[in-house]
Design a protein around this motif. Structure first.
Motif, PDB file in Angstrom:
ATOM      1  N   MET A  69       3.288   7.016   1.027  1.00 45.42           N
ATOM      2  CA  MET A  69       2.260   8.053   1.142  1.00 45.42           C
ATOM      3  C   MET A  69       1.664   8.108   2.545  1.00 45.42           C
ATOM      4  O   MET A  69       0.866   8.991   2.840  1.00 45.42           O
ATOM      5  CB  MET A  69       1.155   7.812   0.106  1.00 45.42           C
ATOM      6  CG  MET A  69       1.559   8.247  -1.291  1.00 45.42           C
ATOM      7  SD  MET A  69       0.169   8.225  -2.451  1.00 45.42           S
ATOM      8  CE  MET A  69       0.382   6.599  -3.172  1.00 45.42           C
ATOM      9  N   LEU A  70       2.037   7.164   3.398  1.00 46.11           N
ATOM     10  CA  LEU A  70       1.627   7.214   4.811  1.00 46.11           C
ATOM     11  C   LEU A  70       2.869   7.124   5.685  1.00 46.11           C
ATOM     12  O   LEU A  70       3.640   6.168   5.587  1.00 46.11           O
ATOM     13  CB  LEU A  70       0.670   6.062   5.139  1.00 46.11           C
ATOM     14  CG  LEU A  70       0.296   5.898   6.623  1.00 46.11           C
ATOM     15  CD1 LEU A  70      -0.313   7.176   7.192  1.00 46.11           C
ATOM     16  CD2 LEU A  70      -0.666   4.737   6.808  1.00 46.11           C
ATOM     17  N   GLN A  71       3.062   8.128   6.508  1.00 47.10           N
ATOM     18  CA  GLN A  71       4.240   8.213   7.371  1.00 47.10           C
ATOM     19  C   GLN A  71       3.805   8.319   8.828  1.00 47.10           C
ATOM     20  O   GLN A  71       3.452   9.402   9.279  1.00 47.10           O
ATOM     21  CB  GLN A  71       5.049   9.475   7.029  1.00 47.10           C
ATOM     22  CG  GLN A  71       5.522   9.577   5.600  1.00 47.10           C
ATOM     23  CD  GLN A  71       6.887   8.950   5.399  1.00 47.10           C
ATOM     24  OE1 GLN A  71       7.695   8.928   6.323  1.00 47.10           O
ATOM     25  NE2 GLN A  71       7.123   8.430   4.222  1.00 47.10           N
TER      26      GLN A  71
ATOM     27  N   SER B 196       0.831  -1.209   0.000  1.00 47.96           N
ATOM     28  CA  SER B 196       0.000   0.000   0.000  1.00 47.96           C
ATOM     29  C   SER B 196       0.863   1.256   0.000  1.00 47.96           C
ATOM     30  O   SER B 196       2.025   1.228   0.404  1.00 47.96           O
ATOM     31  CB  SER B 196      -0.906   0.024   1.241  1.00 47.96           C
ATOM     32  OG  SER B 196      -2.130  -0.628   0.992  1.00 47.96           O
ATOM     33  N   ASN B 197       0.250   2.351  -0.434  1.00 49.28           N
ATOM     34  CA  ASN B 197       0.861   3.685  -0.361  1.00 49.28           C
ATOM     35  C   ASN B 197       2.191   3.785  -1.091  1.00 49.28           C
ATOM     36  O   ASN B 197       3.087   4.527  -0.684  1.00 49.28           O
ATOM     37  CB  ASN B 197       1.008   4.115   1.108  1.00 49.28           C
ATOM     38  CG  ASN B 197      -0.337   4.475   1.708  1.00 49.28           C
ATOM     39  OD1 ASN B 197      -1.097   5.232   1.103  1.00 49.28           O
ATOM     40  ND2 ASN B 197      -0.646   3.924   2.870  1.00 49.28           N
ATOM     41  N   LEU B 198       2.290   3.046  -2.191  1.00 43.99           N
ATOM     42  CA  LEU B 198       3.514   3.046  -2.989  1.00 43.99           C
ATOM     43  C   LEU B 198       3.393   4.007  -4.162  1.00 43.99           C
ATOM     44  O   LEU B 198       2.373   4.035  -4.844  1.00 43.99           O
ATOM     45  CB  LEU B 198       3.762   1.644  -3.553  1.00 43.99           C
ATOM     46  CG  LEU B 198       3.989   0.523  -2.546  1.00 43.99           C
ATOM     47  CD1 LEU B 198       3.965  -0.825  -3.256  1.00 43.99           C
ATOM     48  CD2 LEU B 198       5.321   0.731  -1.830  1.00 43.99           C
ATOM     49  N   LEU B 199       4.459   4.762  -4.413  1.00 46.97           N
ATOM     50  CA  LEU B 199       4.512   5.555  -5.633  1.00 46.97           C
ATOM     51  C   LEU B 199       4.871   4.653  -6.809  1.00 46.97           C
ATOM     52  O   LEU B 199       4.332   4.792  -7.897  1.00 46.97           O
ATOM     53  CB  LEU B 199       5.544   6.679  -5.491  1.00 46.97           C
ATOM     54  CG  LEU B 199       5.289   7.676  -4.348  1.00 46.97           C
ATOM     55  CD1 LEU B 199       6.423   8.687  -4.265  1.00 46.97           C
ATOM     56  CD2 LEU B 199       3.957   8.398  -4.545  1.00 46.97           C
TER      57      LEU B 199
END
Lengths: 432, 432
Positions: free
Chosen positions: B414-416, B252-255
């Protein structure tokens, strides 16, 4: 809808959807009943609740206060010299448990209000006849449903409190700016511009789009969200009317107790007042209760919208291709798709159905969200797929240039899960 | 320890602890066996593993590749035109599953290496006699243990990769600076300054403290961490020797896919080389395998340390009072306690034992981490408690002035989830 408790309100704001009656279908009714019952379970905390049929009220109360109850037990299990010191000021741990109980009570008032308007909307009695399957909604919610009710309440922080504005500024403001850039400022004499908002949640983006003079249709599959958005949009009587403790259940990463017990007032803006003040400039508002891909792939919705705005939505897709097909289908030629959000694939850890608001098992469970299969895409994959499926991507915010935002995030917590959402605009090509 | 596979290494770096033999106690042995077996389960992925007794190798391999196996199934369940398009470039979803499998294989090599040195340390055979309870360690790990082995591998990103330096700069660098400020630069002729590091994990902070010329004793309860730190500190032969895919299991949340398949090399600094280069300036290093509050409340540890450094540690305490008592007990008068970390109370969602590395049920399960009761404190509570229990807080970093850091965090996600850890120094009062 079976009944209309507010016959003098404007039609636009009350509509669930044209020809949709969840009570007519057995499975759908059970999903609605469970959502209503979950708000009742939360409302049982409330001192003033009218929905408690249980005679042993204190027992129910204690049982539901699991949050503080098990913590009290763990506290008293400490060596007695330890808990006695920690019970005294300035720690006052036991007093804090009581304050958390009070905060839960305050939140329960909102659940109670949502339930009241929800029951009225569907013509259901507060104390149903257990023998009548058409109305016996008590006891239908499981713990997962109750958790959804709790998280729906917390979501008011994001959508309808002044404190949630920083989160909205990152996620909703770009959509409004993009709409203005595309269609210009709206006036009462402007041609109507129709915007679809899939995954409308608690309705703030729909409200803001209407407040900017566009016609907005929200779509939502979750009855929790639908009941709560209907309440805040149509049944609140003024700004700052209700108190919410969004972080009462957070016991970690606190600088001080004030942080845990902080309150926000909702709604920060009263929708009804805003509609009246806007006079003719407030756009037509509607809400559909349905599976997004099923409803917006239907012939009646072909080419109906000038714009689609997806905010923290596309990663609910088990199969993004279906979402793209539906968006393309319901957009007019040259229509724009505005997206803001991360790619936290919601089904990653489970089945397609379980992680979605609706979690409903309808007769058409092989369609829409219940269709088999899923895949997790990267942002690069998403761009490529969108372009391949008949869109031209006209704007994409570079990764380095993206603002950060929390999601129902206490800004003072020592742990901040922050998103850097992807923001892009795609235009439907006339000839793909 | 039953055997010493590296008799020519310096004593300091090999010691588990003075008189500690986990094989002598039945319950303790089972915990060690389960940790060893969990690394074996992870190593089963590895093509070159020597620990596979199972004749049906391909079956085991498939069963363990749950991560990609269930995703392949979900992918093929999509409409065939959809998965066929997504199987082609540039998406190449099926090829990516294969690359993730390869990445899991690469990570498994590290598990294999940890297991090899762990077995040698304890004189255990790779293929034990199932009838001999003193050595039958196969099949003792449950899925929770295997998950700990996976997360231990990921932790090398934080402690021993060049890419993890930003995380270490926020968490370890302040401790080293505080030690230098307190005790001055160390030389080979300096008096020995003893620093205790509870929750030493993979040993990087212990190593850095020794590399700065202090004597450091790490304490750790988790065999997963102990086995892995022993391997990286004592059994690697050079810098950049091993490849790790820290984020291979993130979908998930991968560029882009590069992000998922990125590699780091460990160790970024080779401990053995650093020790040799430092010559006499490398401080004495030791590691104790024990429950922190039990060992450091013992008479033998009274007033033994000039400093205690707790980094992301104090929130593992079910009862922080016990931790403070132990730290006060083992510090010399005027000794300093340096703390960096959040307050993510680890037991918040479960029992005291379940969320801790050791999760061991020893005969003394009513002591230390297994003592009944727990309480979640705020930072204000912690300050007050530390001062009340015989410390003067001499420095505390204001909340607004704290740097952010991730914890084994892909910097491009995209999620930190970012921490703002509390950093403070307390000095043990001579007369509380």
């Amino acid at each position: 809808m079976p009944s209309d408790p507010h016959p003098d309100e404007p039609d636009e704001a009350r509509s669930w959807s044209g020809d949709f009656d969840p009570l007519a279908d057995h499975d759908e009714r059970q999903v609605l009943f469970a959502a209503l019952d979950s708000f009742r379970c939360v409302a049982l905390f409330s001192v003033s609740s009218r929905y408690i049929a249980d005679p042993n009220r204190q027992y129910r109360r204690t049982a539901h206060l699991n949050t503080t109850h098990r913590r009290r037990q763990a506290f008293y299990a400490l060596p007695s010299a330890h808990w006695q010191m920690l019970a005294e000021p300035p720690f006052s741990i036991l007093d804090n448990f009581s304050r958390v109980d009070d905060a839960i009570d305050v939140n329960a008032e909102i659940a109670d209000a949502i339930l009241t308007t929800g029951l009225a909307s569907f013509g259901l009695p507060a104390t149903p006849d257990p023998a009548d399957p058409d109305q016996s909604w008590h006891g239908t919610a499981n713990s997962s449903e109750v958790n959804k009710a709790h998280s729906t309440l917390r979501q008011f922080y994001r959508d309808w409190s002044a404190e949630g504005k920083p989160e909205r500024d990152v996620c909703y403001a770009p959509v409004l700016q993009d709409l203005r850039d595309e269609f210009g400022e709206r006036t009462s004499s402007s041609e109507e511009i129709k915007v679809l908002v899939p995954g409308a949640g608690l309705g703030r983006l729909v409200f803001e789009i209407c407040n900017a003079g566009f016609a907005a249709e929200g779509n939502e599959i979750s009855y929790h969200q639908l009941l709560a958005s209907s309440w805040i949009l149509n049944h609140t009587t003024g700004a700052q009317q209700h108190t919410l403790h969004p972080f009462a259940l957070h016991f970690s990463n606190l600088l001080s107790r004030d942080q845990q017990l902080q309150t926000v007032r909702i709604p920060d803006t009263h929708p009804g007042t805003a509609m009246m003040q806007a006079q003719g400039n407030f756009g037509r508002m509607s809400m559909s209760a349905a599976d997004f891909t099923v409803l917006y792939s239907s012939p009646s919705n072909e080419g109906m919208f000038d714009a689609v705005a997806t905010v923290f939505f596309i990663d609910t897709a088990p199969n993004l291709i279906r979402y793209i097909e539906a968006i393309r289908h319901c957009l007019k030629p040259d229509g724009v798709w505005i997206n803001v959000g991360p790619l936290l694939w919601h089904f990653e850890d489970g089945s397609n159905a379980s992680s979605h608001g609706g979690s409903r098992e309808t007769e058409s469970h092989d369609q829409g969200i219940g269709e088999p299969g899923n895949v997790e895409l990267t942002e690069a994959d998403v761009f490529c797929l969108v372009e391949r499926m008949g869109f031209a991507i006209e704007k994409r915010q570079p990764a380095d240039d993206r603002p950060w935002c929390g999601y129902i995030q206490d800004p003072n917590s020592m742990l901040q899960p922050l998103y850097r959402p992807s923001h892009w605009i795609a235009r439907k090509k006339k000839n793909p």
